[in-house]
Motif scaffolding. Sequence first.
Motif, PDB file in Angstrom:
ATOM      1  N   LEU A  37      41.791  45.564  38.199  1.00  0.00           N
ATOM      2  CA  LEU A  37      41.991  45.528  36.744  1.00  0.00           C
ATOM      3  C   LEU A  37      40.686  45.795  36.002  1.00  0.00           C
ATOM      4  CD1 LEU A  37      43.735  44.942  34.257  1.00  0.00           C
ATOM      5  CD2 LEU A  37      43.264  42.501  34.577  1.00  0.00           C
ATOM      6  N   LYS A  38      39.592  45.248  36.477  1.00  0.00           N
ATOM      7  CA  LYS A  38      38.299  45.477  35.826  1.00  0.00           C
ATOM      8  C   LYS A  38      37.878  46.933  35.927  1.00  0.00           C
ATOM      9  CE  LYS A  38      36.532  40.746  36.331  1.00  0.00           C
ATOM     10  NZ  LYS A  38      35.549  39.870  37.014  1.00  0.00           N
ATOM     11  N   HIS A  39      38.116  47.547  37.095  1.00  0.00           N
ATOM     12  CA  HIS A  39      37.823  48.986  37.231  1.00  0.00           C
ATOM     13  C   HIS A  39      38.654  49.799  36.234  1.00  0.00           C
ATOM     14  CE1 HIS A  39      35.207  48.413  40.529  1.00  0.00           C
ATOM     15  NE2 HIS A  39      36.108  48.275  41.483  1.00  0.00           N
ATOM     16  N   VAL A  40      39.935  49.441  36.123  1.00  0.00           N
ATOM     17  CA  VAL A  40      40.837  50.177  35.229  1.00  0.00           C
ATOM     18  C   VAL A  40      40.387  50.034  33.781  1.00  0.00           C
ATOM     19  CG1 VAL A  40      43.182  50.256  34.312  1.00  0.00           C
ATOM     20  CG2 VAL A  40      42.823  50.069  36.779  1.00  0.00           C
ATOM     21  N   ARG A  41      40.075  48.812  33.373  1.00  0.00           N
ATOM     22  CA  ARG A  41      39.697  48.563  31.980  1.00  0.00           C
ATOM     23  C   ARG A  41      38.369  49.245  31.632  1.00  0.00           C
ATOM     24  NH1 ARG A  41      43.931  47.634  30.651  1.00  0.00           N
ATOM     25  NH2 ARG A  41      43.211  49.226  29.232  1.00  0.00           N
ATOM     26  N   ARG A  42      37.466  49.331  32.626  1.00  0.00           N
ATOM     27  CA  ARG A  42      36.168  49.960  32.371  1.00  0.00           C
ATOM     28  C   ARG A  42      36.301  51.482  32.258  1.00  0.00           C
ATOM     29  NH1 ARG A  42      33.626  47.587  35.986  1.00  0.00           N
ATOM     30  NH2 ARG A  42      33.818  49.071  37.695  1.00  0.00           N
ATOM     31  N   ASN A  43      37.122  52.084  33.115  1.00  0.00           N
ATOM     32  CA  ASN A  43      37.235  53.547  33.156  1.00  0.00           C
ATOM     33  C   ASN A  43      38.361  54.095  32.293  1.00  0.00           C
ATOM     34  OD1 ASN A  43      35.124  53.806  35.101  1.00  0.00           O
ATOM     35  ND2 ASN A  43      36.546  53.171  36.697  1.00  0.00           N
ATOM     36  N   ALA A  44      39.355  53.262  31.988  1.00  0.00           N
ATOM     37  CA  ALA A  44      40.493  53.713  31.180  1.00  0.00           C
ATOM     38  C   ALA A  44      40.893  52.592  30.220  1.00  0.00           C
ATOM     39  CB  ALA A  44      41.663  54.107  32.081  1.00  0.00           C
ATOM     40  N   PRO A  45      40.077  52.351  29.191  1.00  0.00           N
ATOM     41  CA  PRO A  45      40.307  51.184  28.323  1.00  0.00           C
ATOM     42  C   PRO A  45      41.610  51.210  27.536  1.00  0.00           C
ATOM     43  CG  PRO A  45      38.584  52.616  27.429  1.00  0.00           C
ATOM     44  CD  PRO A  45      38.887  53.113  28.801  1.00  0.00           C
ATOM     45  N   TYR A  46      42.231  52.391  27.394  1.00  0.00           N
ATOM     46  CA  TYR A  46      43.413  52.483  26.547  1.00  0.00           C
ATOM     47  C   TYR A  46      44.725  52.586  27.339  1.00  0.00           C
ATOM     48  CZ  TYR A  46      39.722  53.508  23.220  1.00  0.00           C
ATOM     49  OH  TYR A  46      38.581  53.441  22.474  1.00  0.00           O
ATOM     50  N   VAL A  47      44.659  52.600  28.663  1.00  0.00           N
ATOM     51  CA  VAL A  47      45.881  52.723  29.450  1.00  0.00           C
ATOM     52  C   VAL A  47      46.641  51.390  29.419  1.00  0.00           C
ATOM     53  CG1 VAL A  47      44.829  52.014  31.638  1.00  0.00           C
ATOM     54  CG2 VAL A  47      46.801  53.547  31.660  1.00  0.00           C
ATOM     55  N   HIS A  48      47.960  51.468  29.350  1.00  0.00           N
ATOM     56  CA  HIS A  48      48.805  50.266  29.341  1.00  0.00           C
ATOM     57  C   HIS A  48      48.837  49.691  30.761  1.00  0.00           C
ATOM     58  CE1 HIS A  48      51.874  47.587  27.750  1.00  0.00           C
ATOM     59  NE2 HIS A  48      52.583  47.804  28.845  1.00  0.00           N
ATOM     60  N   THR A  49      48.469  48.428  30.905  1.00  0.00           N
ATOM     61  CA  THR A  49      48.299  47.825  32.224  1.00  0.00           C
ATOM     62  C   THR A  49      49.234  46.635  32.404  1.00  0.00           C
ATOM     63  OG1 THR A  49      45.953  48.419  32.070  1.00  0.00           O
ATOM     64  CG2 THR A  49      46.602  46.961  33.865  1.00  0.00           C
ATOM     65  N   ILE A  50      49.988  46.672  33.493  1.00  0.00           N
ATOM     66  CA  ILE A  50      50.912  45.591  33.849  1.00  0.00           C
ATOM     67  C   ILE A  50      50.452  45.022  35.182  1.00  0.00           C
ATOM     68  CG2 ILE A  50      53.320  44.982  34.321  1.00  0.00           C
ATOM     69  CD1 ILE A  50      54.064  47.608  32.796  1.00  0.00           C
ATOM     70  N   VAL A  51      50.280  43.711  35.243  1.00  0.00           N
ATOM     71  CA  VAL A  51      49.712  43.078  36.427  1.00  0.00           C
ATOM     72  C   VAL A  51      50.652  42.005  36.964  1.00  0.00           C
ATOM     73  CG1 VAL A  51      47.739  41.805  37.369  1.00  0.00           C
ATOM     74  CG2 VAL A  51      47.378  43.484  35.563  1.00  0.00           C
ATOM     75  N   ARG A  52      50.773  41.974  38.271  1.00  0.00           N
ATOM     76  CA  ARG A  52      51.504  40.906  38.944  1.00  0.00           C
ATOM     77  C   ARG A  52      50.541  39.760  39.241  1.00  0.00           C
ATOM     78  NH1 ARG A  52      53.167  41.283  45.322  1.00  0.00           N
ATOM     79  NH2 ARG A  52      53.872  39.125  45.597  1.00  0.00           N
ATOM     80  N   SER A  53      50.922  38.535  38.886  1.00  0.00           N
ATOM     81  CA  SER A  53      50.120  37.352  39.199  1.00  0.00           C
ATOM     82  C   SER A  53      50.927  36.453  40.128  1.00  0.00           C
ATOM     83  CB  SER A  53      49.748  36.594  37.921  1.00  0.00           C
ATOM     84  OG  SER A  53      49.041  35.414  38.242  1.00  0.00           O
ATOM     85  N   ARG A  54      50.373  36.212  41.277  1.00  0.00           N
ATOM     86  CA  ARG A  54      51.120  35.427  42.262  1.00  0.00           C
ATOM     87  C   ARG A  54      51.280  33.978  41.816  1.00  0.00           C
ATOM     88  NH1 ARG A  54      50.049  35.857  48.774  1.00  0.00           N
ATOM     89  NH2 ARG A  54      52.038  34.973  49.433  1.00  0.00           N
ATOM     90  N   TYR A  55      50.251  33.456  41.146  1.00  0.00           N
ATOM     91  CA  TYR A  55      50.296  32.062  40.697  1.00  0.00           C
ATOM     92  C   TYR A  55      50.110  32.003  39.186  1.00  0.00           C
ATOM     93  CZ  TYR A  55      49.635  31.225  45.667  1.00  0.00           C
ATOM     94  OH  TYR A  55      49.783  31.227  47.040  1.00  0.00           O
ATOM     95  N   GLU A  56      50.817  31.093  38.554  1.00  0.00           N
ATOM     96  CA  GLU A  56      50.809  30.965  37.097  1.00  0.00           C
ATOM     97  C   GLU A  56      49.414  30.643  36.557  1.00  0.00           C
ATOM     98  OE1 GLU A  56      53.095  31.450  33.688  1.00  0.00           O
ATOM     99  OE2 GLU A  56      53.760  31.573  35.768  1.00  0.00           O
ATOM    100  N   LEU A  57      48.619  29.914  37.310  1.00  0.00           N
ATOM    101  CA  LEU A  57      47.302  29.492  36.835  1.00  0.00           C
ATOM    102  C   LEU A  57      46.342  30.662  36.637  1.00  0.00           C
ATOM    103  CD1 LEU A  57      45.008  29.409  39.374  1.00  0.00           C
ATOM    104  CD2 LEU A  57      46.584  27.665  40.175  1.00  0.00           C
ATOM    105  N   HIS A  58      46.653  31.832  37.231  1.00  0.00           N
ATOM    106  CA  HIS A  58      45.785  32.996  37.088  1.00  0.00           C
ATOM    107  C   HIS A  58      46.170  33.895  35.911  1.00  0.00           C
ATOM    108  CE1 HIS A  58      45.057  32.550  41.674  1.00  0.00           C
ATOM    109  NE2 HIS A  58      44.104  31.940  40.991  1.00  0.00           N
ATOM    110  N   THR A  59      47.265  33.569  35.226  1.00  0.00           N
ATOM    111  CA  THR A  59      47.770  34.431  34.160  1.00  0.00           C
ATOM    112  C   THR A  59      46.734  34.624  33.058  1.00  0.00           C
ATOM    113  OG1 THR A  59      50.057  33.774  34.582  1.00  0.00           O
ATOM    114  CG2 THR A  59      49.574  34.724  32.427  1.00  0.00           C
ATOM    115  N   ASP A  60      46.122  33.539  32.614  1.00  0.00           N
ATOM    116  CA  ASP A  60      45.129  33.646  31.535  1.00  0.00           C
ATOM    117  C   ASP A  60      43.926  34.482  31.949  1.00  0.00           C
ATOM    118  OD1 ASP A  60      46.723  32.116  29.907  1.00  0.00           O
ATOM    119  OD2 ASP A  60      45.704  30.219  30.363  1.00  0.00           O
ATOM    120  N   ASP A  61      43.549  34.396  33.236  1.00  0.00           N
ATOM    121  CA  ASP A  61      42.417  35.207  33.716  1.00  0.00           C
ATOM    122  C   ASP A  61      42.714  36.694  33.574  1.00  0.00           C
ATOM    123  OD1 ASP A  61      41.140  32.880  34.401  1.00  0.00           O
ATOM    124  OD2 ASP A  61      41.722  32.957  36.514  1.00  0.00           O
TER     125      ASP A  61
END
Length: 562
Positions: free
Chosen positions: A493-517
């Motif tokens: 995700l960090k690579h994506v945000r750095r190289n493509a800041p405007y692309v729409h990004t959807i992420v799977r989080s295995r645990y709820e506690l990581h959602t905010d991160d």
Amino acid sequence: MGGLMELWTILRDIVVLLGASLLVGGVFSRFGQSPIVGYLFAGMILGGPGSVHAVGSEHEIEAIAELGVALLLFSLGLEFSVQRLKKLGAKPLLGGASQVVFTIALAFAGASLFGLGVKESVAFGAMVALSSTAVVLRILAERGEVEMPHGRNSLGVLLTQDIAVVPLALLMTILGGEGSAGEMLWNVGRLLLMAGGLILGLLLLTKIAVLTLGTLTLHRNRELTVIFAVVTGLGAAWASHAVGISPAMGAFLAGMLLGSSAFATQIRADISPLQVVLLTLFFGAAGMVADPIWIVKHGHIVGMVVAALIVGKLLVIWVIFAMLGQTTRVSVATGLCLAQVGEFAFVLGSIGRTSGVVSEDTYALVVSAAIVSFFLSAFLVPAAPRLGNWVASLSGTQTEATDDSDPLSPPPDVAIIGFGPAGQIAARPLIDKGLRVTIIELNQVGVRKAKQLGFHAEIGDATQSDVLEHARLNECKAIVITVPHHQSAMTILKHVRRNAPYVHTIVRSRYELHTDDFVSAGAHVVTGDEQQVGESLAGHLDEWLTTRESSYDPASSGTRSA
């Protein structure tokens, strides 16, 4: 013991040269210039004639650094598979052959006017006819312009020039008068046979290697792709050198043969660090060849030759590509990209000196012109598109053939990183929608499944930014990250945000506690496994309750169903 001491001396010189390249290249990069100029300066200061002589192993470093050019071509070959090379078309290759011939003719005429003999004038033309593969492709790759029209033209011309190194080297030997005409003819025939055998051998070996790697689970044996990449790239360079072909050309062929395999993306990322180190050594070694004191003493001659070569090559390539039907904008940009003396001038000049056809002063002049043109290319190549647009506007042709800026192939619309069960479910709405979808997956099973569904799939570790760059994910409209491991998903995700800041990004989080991160790191949507599992469990439980209540007999219990 002496050999061991020599090894440590070479290692010390390599470390000193790389360290100086880091510092000086960093300074140039800080001021918005190409670090290549810094690498050249570092070499000029540290080693060679007229320097402080802090590095004494220039010949050994130069030999090692040639592998950097080979790996650059190997990496480019991975980018341009046989299918994509066909899309390059015949014009760049035809333009390259024409450029070599006409540049030799013009340089011969110019050298003759200044009093050089016939043989030395021909040799001078051969040395300056070629452009710098290492400089041009490195700058174009940094700027993402390899697939632009002037980038494709430059690539085709440079490949043709690399092929031309072999006959030009033979020409330098013939000019020296070594061997009879029959012996020379035999050498040419033998070389062609060995080149054909090398190509067949590389084709066979790469097919066997791909089949072998296909039976392995790469995410458990990641080191295998690294070893395979180095063995293939450097092995092809060695084999080419052994049969008398340009090592860079052999490495390109090996990369091109592997370019259509699913491993191309990961292999390119794996060799990238080694390629960077060796190319830095190459530019440092090129700087050590120059004699700054000689250049200053003969500055007026060097300046005139460099100016004549830049203008002459620009005009030759401009006219050739214009005659081949290219637009003014693209023809001029291509000409400016290739308006320098290449690194193979050192090789051809060395052959010429050995055979006695090139004098020391002529060799020093060509080397000095090459180094100065290297410096100027760091500024000219980035300016090539602007100059092309300016010339086109002056000639009133700025509106011509607007489709010439299209890349070889369009970028993907959607990318899915990780194609396990979650990725396959996420991909269902994309099937038969006419969208360009790229799948990045380390597991061969997932790649096969993606291809069965009609998607483009590549084997690669997406935590490496080079993999994302090679797959052109920075040009996507949407990226779905389904990797279950939290740290890996966060890195991607960090690579994506750095190289493509405007692309729409959807992420799977295995645990709820990581959602905010993930949200803090820039994800637009985060879907949690625990939430999905909870909702699924609640849905099944609700269905069971509904079924139980509907089948319950109220008369027997004295109650009513809701």
